[in-house]
Design a protein around this motif. Structure first.
Motif, PDB file in Angstrom:
ATOM      1  N   GLY A 117     -11.449  13.575 -10.061  1.00 21.03           N
ATOM      2  CA  GLY A 117     -11.548  14.240 -11.541  1.00 21.03           C
ATOM      3  C   GLY A 117     -10.768  15.692 -11.532  1.00 21.03           C
ATOM      4  N   TYR A 118     -10.021  16.090 -10.685  1.00 17.70           N
ATOM      5  CA  TYR A 118      -9.304  17.330 -10.773  1.00 17.70           C
ATOM      6  C   TYR A 118      -8.043  17.129 -11.408  1.00 17.70           C
ATOM      7  CZ  TYR A 118     -12.360  19.212  -7.037  1.00 17.70           C
ATOM      8  OH  TYR A 118     -13.346  19.736  -6.551  1.00 17.70           O
ATOM      9  N   GLU A 119      -7.673  18.060 -12.172  1.00 14.24           N
ATOM     10  CA  GLU A 119      -6.387  18.101 -12.939  1.00 14.24           C
ATOM     11  C   GLU A 119      -5.221  18.474 -11.808  1.00 14.24           C
ATOM     12  OE1 GLU A 119      -3.362  20.190 -16.486  1.00 14.24           O
ATOM     13  OE2 GLU A 119      -5.690  20.556 -16.250  1.00 14.24           O
ATOM     14  N   ILE A 120      -4.276  17.558 -11.802  1.00 20.38           N
ATOM     15  CA  ILE A 120      -3.287  17.714 -10.720  1.00 20.38           C
ATOM     16  C   ILE A 120      -2.058  18.412 -11.259  1.00 20.38           C
ATOM     17  CG2 ILE A 120      -1.923  16.857  -8.772  1.00 20.38           C
ATOM     18  CD1 ILE A 120      -4.782  17.262  -7.904  1.00 20.38           C
ATOM     19  N   ILE A 121      -1.426  19.292 -10.753  1.00 20.78           N
ATOM     20  CA  ILE A 121       0.012  19.489 -11.594  1.00 20.78           C
ATOM     21  C   ILE A 121       1.006  19.663 -10.192  1.00 20.78           C
ATOM     22  CG2 ILE A 121       1.195  21.453 -12.722  1.00 20.78           C
ATOM     23  CD1 ILE A 121      -1.900  22.302 -13.532  1.00 20.78           C
ATOM     24  N   PRO A 122       2.096  18.789 -10.351  1.00 19.36           N
ATOM     25  CA  PRO A 122       2.954  18.646  -9.384  1.00 19.36           C
ATOM     26  C   PRO A 122       4.072  20.114  -9.566  1.00 19.36           C
ATOM     27  CG  PRO A 122       3.031  16.728 -10.551  1.00 19.36           C
ATOM     28  CD  PRO A 122       2.172  17.834 -11.506  1.00 19.36           C
ATOM     29  N   VAL A 123       4.287  20.661  -8.577  1.00 19.03           N
ATOM     30  CA  VAL A 123       5.283  21.740  -8.574  1.00 19.03           C
ATOM     31  C   VAL A 123       6.167  21.485  -7.429  1.00 19.03           C
ATOM     32  CG1 VAL A 123       5.590  24.080  -7.973  1.00 19.03           C
ATOM     33  CG2 VAL A 123       3.372  23.304  -8.666  1.00 19.03           C
ATOM     34  N   ASN A 124       7.304  20.635  -8.075  1.00 17.74           N
ATOM     35  CA  ASN A 124       8.389  20.156  -7.083  1.00 17.74           C
ATOM     36  C   ASN A 124       9.572  20.109  -7.972  1.00 17.74           C
ATOM     37  OD1 ASN A 124      10.227  18.756  -5.502  1.00 17.74           O
ATOM     38  ND2 ASN A 124       8.716  17.415  -4.791  1.00 17.74           N
ATOM     39  N   PRO A 125      10.636  20.931  -7.700  1.00 20.02           N
ATOM     40  CA  PRO A 125      11.950  20.927  -8.587  1.00 20.02           C
ATOM     41  C   PRO A 125      12.723  19.591  -8.383  1.00 20.02           C
ATOM     42  CG  PRO A 125      12.368  22.383  -6.848  1.00 20.02           C
ATOM     43  CD  PRO A 125      10.769  21.884  -6.620  1.00 20.02           C
ATOM     44  N   ALA A 126      12.409  18.663  -7.205  1.00 17.97           N
ATOM     45  CA  ALA A 126      13.295  17.447  -7.076  1.00 17.97           C
ATOM     46  C   ALA A 126      12.757  16.363  -7.592  1.00 17.97           C
ATOM     47  CB  ALA A 126      13.252  17.422  -5.477  1.00 17.97           C
ATOM     48  N   VAL A 127      11.543  16.419  -8.036  1.00 16.09           N
ATOM     49  CA  VAL A 127      10.983  15.277  -9.125  1.00 16.09           C
ATOM     50  C   VAL A 127      10.617  15.531 -10.387  1.00 16.09           C
ATOM     51  CG1 VAL A 127       9.937  14.162  -6.814  1.00 16.09           C
ATOM     52  CG2 VAL A 127       8.648  15.520  -8.324  1.00 16.09           C
ATOM     53  N   SER A 128      10.705  14.466 -11.209  1.00 13.54           N
ATOM     54  CA  SER A 128      10.465  14.618 -12.837  1.00 13.54           C
ATOM     55  C   SER A 128       8.731  14.453 -13.038  1.00 13.54           C
ATOM     56  CB  SER A 128      11.054  13.844 -13.575  1.00 13.54           C
ATOM     57  OG  SER A 128      11.113  12.462 -13.229  1.00 13.54           O
ATOM     58  N   GLU A 129       8.165  13.715 -12.218  1.00 14.13           N
ATOM     59  CA  GLU A 129       6.969  13.259 -12.553  1.00 14.13           C
ATOM     60  C   GLU A 129       6.062  12.529 -11.238  1.00 14.13           C
ATOM     61  OE1 GLU A 129       5.015   9.325 -14.586  1.00 14.13           O
ATOM     62  OE2 GLU A 129       6.230  10.700 -16.197  1.00 14.13           O
ATOM     63  N   VAL A 130       4.974  13.106 -10.980  1.00 12.02           N
ATOM     64  CA  VAL A 130       4.180  12.298 -10.083  1.00 12.02           C
ATOM     65  C   VAL A 130       2.804  12.067 -10.608  1.00 12.02           C
ATOM     66  CG1 VAL A 130       3.224  12.820  -7.558  1.00 12.02           C
ATOM     67  CG2 VAL A 130       5.346  14.066  -8.490  1.00 12.02           C
ATOM     68  N   LEU A 131       2.350  11.030  -9.920  1.00 13.70           N
ATOM     69  CA  LEU A 131       0.710  10.605 -10.545  1.00 13.70           C
ATOM     70  C   LEU A 131       0.597  10.612 -12.094  1.00 13.70           C
ATOM     71  CD1 LEU A 131      -1.112  12.662  -7.650  1.00 13.70           C
ATOM     72  CD2 LEU A 131      -1.040  10.280  -7.857  1.00 13.70           C
ATOM     73  N   GLY A 132       2.003  10.629 -12.753  1.00 11.90           N
ATOM     74  CA  GLY A 132       1.608  10.343 -14.101  1.00 11.90           C
ATOM     75  C   GLY A 132       1.615  11.502 -14.765  1.00 11.90           C
ATOM     76  N   VAL A 133       1.930  12.841 -14.098  1.00 11.85           N
ATOM     77  CA  VAL A 133       2.082  13.991 -14.731  1.00 11.85           C
ATOM     78  C   VAL A 133       3.344  14.696 -14.565  1.00 11.85           C
ATOM     79  CG1 VAL A 133       1.090  16.463 -14.382  1.00 11.85           C
ATOM     80  CG2 VAL A 133      -0.304  14.277 -13.825  1.00 11.85           C
ATOM     81  N   LYS A 134       3.751  15.225 -15.795  1.00 11.48           N
ATOM     82  CA  LYS A 134       5.212  15.853 -15.607  1.00 11.48           C
ATOM     83  C   LYS A 134       5.181  16.874 -14.543  1.00 11.48           C
ATOM     84  CE  LYS A 134       8.492  18.235 -18.757  1.00 11.48           C
ATOM     85  NZ  LYS A 134       9.455  18.651 -17.475  1.00 11.48           N
TER      86      LYS A 134
END
Length: 136
Positions: A44-61
């Motif tokens: 239930g947590y909102e996950i925000i990916p922080v990675n300049p090498a990828v555009s999207e992870v787990l369906g999140v930009k």
């Protein structure tokens, strides 16, 4: 010396938190960062990916840096090598998130002292997924 909050305190923090920015989140399902973040997202947590090498992870930009995230962040969960922590700690201090959490096996005394002196809650060398499972 690095001193983490008690397990009970970590449990309270996790219960209050909603948004987790994950620094170094990989889009490779085999990687620990991906598995841990998926488990937290499924909880239930909102996950925000922080990675300049990828555009999207787990369906999140993904965003390139912490400062690119809009709105308040409860926890910054770091999956980078220990030597990168001082740099990430400085960026963390600029966005005013609540908790700096370095994953299992990741710790750096310089980053820890920098953040503690500024009054931040700092957790190092602990797995957020394990603590969540043990305290929910």
């Amino acid at each position: 010396m690095i001193e983490n909050p008690s397990r009970e305190e970590m449990g309270q923090m996790l219960k209050k938190s909603k948004r987790i920015a994950v620094v170094g989140l990989s889009n490779n399902p085999e990687r620990t960062s991906y598995m841990v973040s998926k488990a937290m997202q499924d909880s239930g947590y909102e996950i925000i990916p922080v990675n300049p090498a990828v555009s999207e992870v787990l369906g999140v930009k993904a965003v390139k840096a912490l400062k690119d995230i809009e709105g308040h962040i409860d926890i910054v969960n770091v999956f980078r090598r220990s030597e990168f922590l001082p740099e990430i700690a400085k960026e963390f201090a600029e966005i005013d998130a609540d908790i700096f959490w370095a994953q299992l096996g990741v710790e750096n005394e310089e980053a820890y002292n920098f953040l503690k002196e500024k009054g931040y809650t700092v957790i190092m060398d602990r797995c957020i997924k394990v603590e969540h499972a043990l305290t929910k």
